[in-house]
Design an enzyme around this catalytic site. Structure first.
Site, PDB file in Angstrom:
ATOM      1  CB  SER A 149     -36.424  28.337   1.873  1.00 43.76           C
ATOM      2  OG  SER A 149     -37.788  28.399   1.514  1.00 43.76           O
ATOM      3  CD  GLU A 183      17.357 -13.581  -9.887  1.00 42.50           C
ATOM      4  OE1 GLU A 183      17.720 -13.237 -11.027  1.00 42.50           O
ATOM      5  OE2 GLU A 183      16.521 -14.483  -9.684  1.00 42.50           O
TER       6      GLU A 183
END
Length: 833
Positions: A480, A90
């Site tokens: 229950s 780059e």
């Protein structure tokens, strides 16, 4: 001569005029653009778009949310060779120029003049930082000039190393990977410091055109660019020729690697995600927040696995519902078979497959799956597949594979183990077992009983199949499992474990109950006079109904409100005693955690801490303090000591189980006592009998003495439960259909929910010592006659029972000592009816 001089002067004036115009234009542009350029110091404050990550308490990744994958790193964490690869690709003169490379810009200008279009931008790394952080990607002269000005400004105020670091964390490298660290993970499933030279060069080739030079999308083009970069690195003196040649010969090893999570916890991940979005909006997905949850990774994975296994076990007990599709496979290739299977989703570990051949003689079925290719399914894995007719009725046991499947059937299978290929085979054949996606659903919640921290939670078989979180959203009848709260209310209102109620038929005419009501025990039998202890651990319905009638419905509802158990969906009639009200699994689990911890309030919460991308903690769950007395003074003390602390944003009720409610992030949560410690201790004793000799006997397989709990099954077996605990951890399991329907003959809490609870607790409690509630003062052990609940005669067989000191049975009179078979006391005869 004079003509030449005049000509030279004209050209000089033209050049001077041009330069002047250029200077004027440049100055004008600078003066025009300068006010709109952002200050460079903003670069240091910019939050990179980093996904939201959710972690377990022990720092295992649970989920990642966000479009951009990014893991910021410092330049010191990046190998020198990787930095040099990007410089070669780059901006080789990065450390020499002042942010703008004149040679590069000149080259770009010549290309523009000669071709009429922009061929390359001549951008330096600094200019790319300016563009990526502050500017648009429009290819215009004004944008380019702004980029140049900003690059020069950046270079004046930041070091080269900081600029390079910003670049490497921001740059897009394809496949949703932003920054070098994310790209290393996505393409090579490695941290950046473990990449080879060839892999480094490959990544360095991506910024120019992430799609064109992508090693996954276009490997040939990516290879050419990689090798060009390696050549550049050699010419710049970064690597030797030998290193270049070796790296140039390396094959392409890139593949797509989505980051795998460490824990299968989609339901808690979604709870955390929705809370973060509620608090921070869409920035929750981009600002790099890390959320640490209270869940333990091992317990959470176990919860997910055991709930799925339990639901699958139930589903197999009720038969095979048949193929999910049918395909005409004549002449189809493997690729075409895979294409057909694309229409059927994978559900967790269950894979769609097509039956390609059936061998009844050898008991084998050949199948094809997209993930595994050709597979073999043995008949042994299909013997469970009786034909489903109803939840209570299945067909006969199959005798051969063709009784279960046909060629062309699309079915679900589960992968088992791979066989080694024979000498003449060219592929590995994978063994699979017949499976089907369960219709039944469920939930599991495990709480730290003393803090309320959620240690594990799963809200269904598959989050991908259904986002509905049954753990927090489903309101179902607890059956229950509600009874312990009724019995605890009785212990708080003068009853004892030895109080006798008659387990006998009862017919109630009540308009609230829509006519006559003839409740029964699950066994259909009645057992006569029964102590409350036995009534609870044997789950006797008639005892519970008579207890509620004696205690009073309003008294019981008031006590539930004292325990902070929601009563807005509770009936004000005697069916309340059998759990006909509605509670979510989380609400029930919280109630059992109150009993488990000795009677203190519990506020379940999920989020332990929230960190910003830089690691700063912005939220931390407050400490929990169990308070026996002077709680108001304690709260005032902490409130005054943190007056200057910024309050934590209050959470709406719907997310109260995610973040704990607290005045501020500094003050602890004061958890007040909601029940008499002695009553709770007695309740522990009774519910330990549920495990040792009652409906939860299967849990004795865990071999622990500190477990207590309660099964639950609603009318017509539509909802089944098991809620159990020791003094430290409370876990609740629920199983039922989303659209309430009977689970089938023989299905109770002990057969559906309890096995899941056992498999989870086996792991959750592994290597932990017994955790028993300490015995409080004010209790007495008295030897009683279990038939009458009164003190036992010295010559009688008796059992020891726990009593509060003020509720111990009266001593035997002289007449009773002389006549042990005397009549029952008045209290007994009154309560028996």
């Amino acid at each position: 001569m004079s003509h030449l001089m005049r000509t030279s002067r004209v050209f000089a004036w033209i050049i001077l005029t041009g330069l002047s115009v250029a200077v004027i234009l440049t100055a004008s542009l600078y003066l025009y653009l300068r006010p709109s350029l952002p200050p460079v110091e903003q670069l240091l404050d910019v939050k990179l778009q980093t996904p939201l990550r959710v972690y377990s308490h022990d720092n295992e990744l649970i989920a990642e949310f966000g479009e951009k994958r990014r893991t910021p790193v410092t330049i010191e964490q990046i190998p020198t060779l990787q930095l040099q690869a990007f410089l070669a690709a780059e901006d080789a003169r990065f450390y020499e120029h002042f942010g703008v490379d004149i040679k590069g810009l000149t080259r770009a200008a010549i290309e523009l003049i000669s071709t009429g279009s922009i061929q390359s931008g001549g951008s330096t790394i600094t200019m790319q930082v300016a563009k990526n952080y502050f500017l648009s990607r429009d290819r215009t002269f004004i944008r380019k000039f702004s980029e140049i000005l900003l690059a020069i400004q950046i270079e004046r105020e930041l070091s080269k190393e900081k600029i390079f670091e910003l670049y490497l964390n921001k740059i897009y490298l394809g496949n949703r990977a932003y920054g070098i660290s994310a790209a290393a993970q996505v393409y090579y499933d490695k941290p950046v410091n473990e990449l080879s030279l060839a892999q480094m060069a490959m990544l360095a080739g991506l910024p120019k055109a992430p799609s064109a030079y992508n090693p996954i999308a276009d490997p040939e083009r990516a290879l050419v660019r990689r090798n060009w970069i390696l050549g550049r690195m050699e010419s710049l003196g970064f690597i030797t020729s030998d290193a270049r040649e070796l790296a140039s010969e390396a094959p392409i090893t890139a593949s797509y690697n989505a980051r795998d999570t460490d824990v299968d916890a989609d339901y808690v991940a979604e709870m955390a995600r929705s809370e973060m979005v509620r608090r921070f909006g869409d920035t929750a997905y981009t600002d790099g927040y890390s959320v640490t949850l209270t869940v333990d990774s091992l317990k959470q994975q176990t919860a997910t696995d055991t709930l799925r296994a339990g639901l699958e076990d139930y589903d197999r007990r009720h038969g095979y519902r048949g193929a999910i599709g049918q395909v005409d496979i004549d002449g189809m290739t493997a690729a075409e078979l895979s294409g057909e299977l694309a229409n059927y989703p994978t559900v967790e570990r269950l894979l769609p497959a097509i039956v390609t051949s059936i061998d009844d003689k050898n008991g084998k079925v050949q199948t094809h799956t997209r993930a595994l290719g050709p597979t073999t399914m043995a008949f042994d894995s299909m013997k469970w597949a009786r034909r489903h007719r109803t939840e209570s009725l299945t067909g006969p046991e199959p005798k051969k594979p063709s009784d279960v499947v046909s060629v062309g059937d699309v079915i679900y299978v589960k992968a088992l183990s791979a066989e080694q290929p024979s000498e003449d085979a060219t592929t590995v054949t994978q063994n699979v077992a017949l499976a089907q996606v369960p219709n039944v659903e469920g939930a599991l919640i495990s709480l730290n009983a003393k803090t309320g921290a959620i240690e594990a939670l799963t809200g269904g078989y598959s989050f991908g199949q259904s986002k509905y979180n049954r753990a927090t959203q489903a309101k179902r009848q607890p059956g229950s499992t509600f009874k312990p709260f009724l019995y605890l209310a009785a212990l708080e209102n003068g009853r004892t474990p030895a109080t006798i109620y008659n387990d006998a038929p009862i017919v109630l005419d009540n308009s609230d109950l829509e006519g006559s009501w003839r409740p029964q025990n699950a066994s259909g039998q009645f057992y006569g006079p029964t102590t409350l202890r036995k009534g609870l651990y044997r789950s006797r319905n008639l005892v519970s109904i008579r207890l509620l009638r004696d205690l009073g419905i309003r008294t019981t509802l008031d006590y539930l409100e004292q325990l902070k158990i929601p009563t807005n969906n509770m009936p004000e009639n005697l069916s309340l005693s059998l759990g006909s009200g509605l509670l979510s699994p989380m609400e029930l689990a919280r109630g059992f955690a109150i009993i488990a911890n000795g009677g203190y309030d519990v506020q379940p919460y999920l989020i332990e801490s929230i960190r910003e991308s830089n690691g700063t903690v912005i939220y931390e769950a407050p400490e929990t303090i169990l308070c026996d007395r002077d709680c108001d003074a304690l709260e005032a003390q902490y409130s005054s000591s943190s007056e200057n602390t910024e309050p934590v944003e209050s959470a709406p009720e719907t997310v109260g189980i995610i973040l704990p409610a607290s005045q501020n992030s500094e003050s602890p949560r004061i958890m007040r006592k909601l029940a008499d410690t002695r009553s709770v201790y007695i309740m522990h004793s009774i519910m330990q009998d549920v495990i040792q000799q009652g409906t939860g006997r299967r849990a004795r397989a865990l071999g622990r003495s500190d477990l207590a709990g309660k099964t639950g099954t609603t009318n017509e077996q539509k909802d089944t439960w098991f809620a159990g605990y020791n003094h430290s951890i409370a876990t609740t399991v629920y199983v039922g259909f989303d659209q309430p329907a009977p689970l089938g003959r023989g299905e109770y809490g002990a057969s559906t929910a309890l096995p899941i609870w056992i498999d989870y607790m086996k792991v959750a409690l592994a290597d932990t010592p017994p955790s028993l509630m300490p015995r409080p003062n004010g209790l007495a052990n008295i030897r009683i006659n279990p038939e009458t609940g009164e003190r036992a005669h010295p010559n009688e067989d008796g059992v020891f029972e726990l009593f509060k000191e003020e509720n111990v049975p009266a001593p035997l009179t002289a007449d009773q000592l002389e006549n042990p078979s005397g009549s029952a006391p008045e209290s007994f005869s009154r309560q028996i009816f």
